[in-house]
Design an enzyme around this catalytic site. Structure first.
Site, PDB file in Angstrom:
ATOM      1  N   GLU A  70      -6.156   7.779   7.595  1.00  0.00           N
ATOM      2  CA  GLU A  70      -5.872   8.772   6.543  1.00  0.00           C
ATOM      3  C   GLU A  70      -4.395   9.196   6.539  1.00  0.00           C
ATOM      4  O   GLU A  70      -3.943   9.971   7.391  1.00  0.00           O
ATOM      5  CB  GLU A  70      -6.779  10.014   6.633  1.00  0.00           C
ATOM      6  CG  GLU A  70      -8.222   9.734   6.278  1.00  0.00           C
ATOM      7  CD  GLU A  70      -8.420   9.215   4.840  1.00  0.00           C
ATOM      8  OE1 GLU A  70      -7.577   9.474   3.974  1.00  0.00           O
ATOM      9  OE2 GLU A  70      -9.425   8.515   4.619  1.00  0.00           O
ATOM     10  N   SER A  71      -3.707   8.730   5.527  1.00  0.00           N
ATOM     11  CA  SER A  71      -2.254   8.917   5.486  1.00  0.00           C
ATOM     12  C   SER A  71      -1.831  10.385   5.545  1.00  0.00           C
ATOM     13  O   SER A  71      -0.851  10.720   6.223  1.00  0.00           O
ATOM     14  CB  SER A  71      -1.680   8.260   4.225  1.00  0.00           C
ATOM     15  OG  SER A  71      -2.247   8.829   3.058  1.00  0.00           O
ATOM     16  N   CYS A  93       0.826  -1.218   0.000  1.00  0.00           N
ATOM     17  CA  CYS A  93       0.000   0.000   0.000  1.00  0.00           C
ATOM     18  C   CYS A  93       0.861   1.270   0.000  1.00  0.00           C
ATOM     19  O   CYS A  93       1.603   1.532   0.949  1.00  0.00           O
ATOM     20  CB  CYS A  93      -0.901  -0.010   1.224  1.00  0.00           C
ATOM     21  SG  CYS A  93      -1.800   1.534   1.431  1.00  0.00           S
ATOM     22  N   VAL A 149      -6.330   0.866   5.183  1.00  0.00           N
ATOM     23  CA  VAL A 149      -5.077   1.152   5.870  1.00  0.00           C
ATOM     24  C   VAL A 149      -4.377   2.268   5.093  1.00  0.00           C
ATOM     25  O   VAL A 149      -4.648   2.432   3.899  1.00  0.00           O
ATOM     26  CB  VAL A 149      -4.173  -0.102   5.955  1.00  0.00           C
ATOM     27  CG1 VAL A 149      -4.753  -1.085   6.932  1.00  0.00           C
ATOM     28  CG2 VAL A 149      -3.932  -0.752   4.589  1.00  0.00           C
TER      29      VAL A 149
END
Ligand SMILES: N[C@@H](CCC(=O)N[C@@H](CS)C(=O)NCC(=O)O)C(=O)O
Length: 191
Positions: free
Chosen positions: A62-63, A10, A50
């Site tokens: 939320e990156s 990811c 993720v």
């Protein structure tokens, strides 16, 4: 101890891995099988996606939000500039990342015309990097970290050559000198 609900493949998780490595923060990883996600991941993040960062019972998905949280929580080394205008410029880049990632995913799905759309975006990044050394402006930081996971995956898993984009290629070479980004390149190589 921080926990990162993570998936090696990811690129959003990669953003968080790189920031944690830059900050030299210790954390544990729980690898989520994206093809067979456990039901309990929805208790951590209503979207089931993720990355999710957890500390005690506190969770944060939320990156882009996680990256900024980590930068504030662990201020050294800073990954957003001190100047508000420079911070805004980096945030704008991150906010608009899907202009770049949408054609990347379209190419992965084999959609017609996706390669041309991705090339257009690579050229846009290349032009920006011909003017400024980093995507956020004069200093390395969150904007670079926000994009590099897709650029690495495009190059290494979709066979997208960066030769036509010399400023972008140079940016990537400079990024790969950083152990935090080099470690992510190893993750991509093992996918
Ligand atoms: N906006 C989210 C996107 C995260 C995301 O899409 N993660 C993917 C893996 S790369 C995921 O969990 N996908 C599972 C799904 O969409 O069901 C972020 O920035 O963290």
């Amino acid at each position: 101890m921080l926990t990162l609900y993570d998936a090696a493949r990811c690129p959003y998780c990669a953003r968080v891995r790189i920031v944690l490595a830059e900050k030299d923060v210790e954390y544990e990883t729980i690898e989520i099988d994206l093809g067979n996600r456990p039901g309990w991941i929805y208790e951590k993040n209503a979207t089931g996606r993720v990355p999710v960062l957890e500390e005690d019972a506190w969770v944060l998905p939320e990156s882009a939000v996680i990256m900024e949280y980590l930068d504030e929580r662990y201020p050294e080394p800073p990954l957003l500039a001190a100047d508000p205008a420079d911070r805004a410029h980096a945030r704008l880049r991150i906010f608009r990342h899907d202009e770049f990632t949408a054609p990347y995913y379209a190419l992965r799905r084999g959609e017609n015309g996706a390669r041309a759309r991705l090339d257009e975006q690579l050229e846009r990044l290349n032009s920006a990097l011909a003017v400024w050394p980093w995507l956020g402006g004069s200093a390395y930081g969150l904007a670079d970290i926000a994009y590099v996971p897709w650029v690495l995956r495009a190059r290494d898993t979709l066979d997208v050559s960066l030769e036509l984009y010399p400023s972008l290629e140079d940016w990537l070479a400079r990024l790969l000198e950083r152990p935090a980004v080099a470690a992510e390149a190893q993750v991509v190589a093992a996918l």
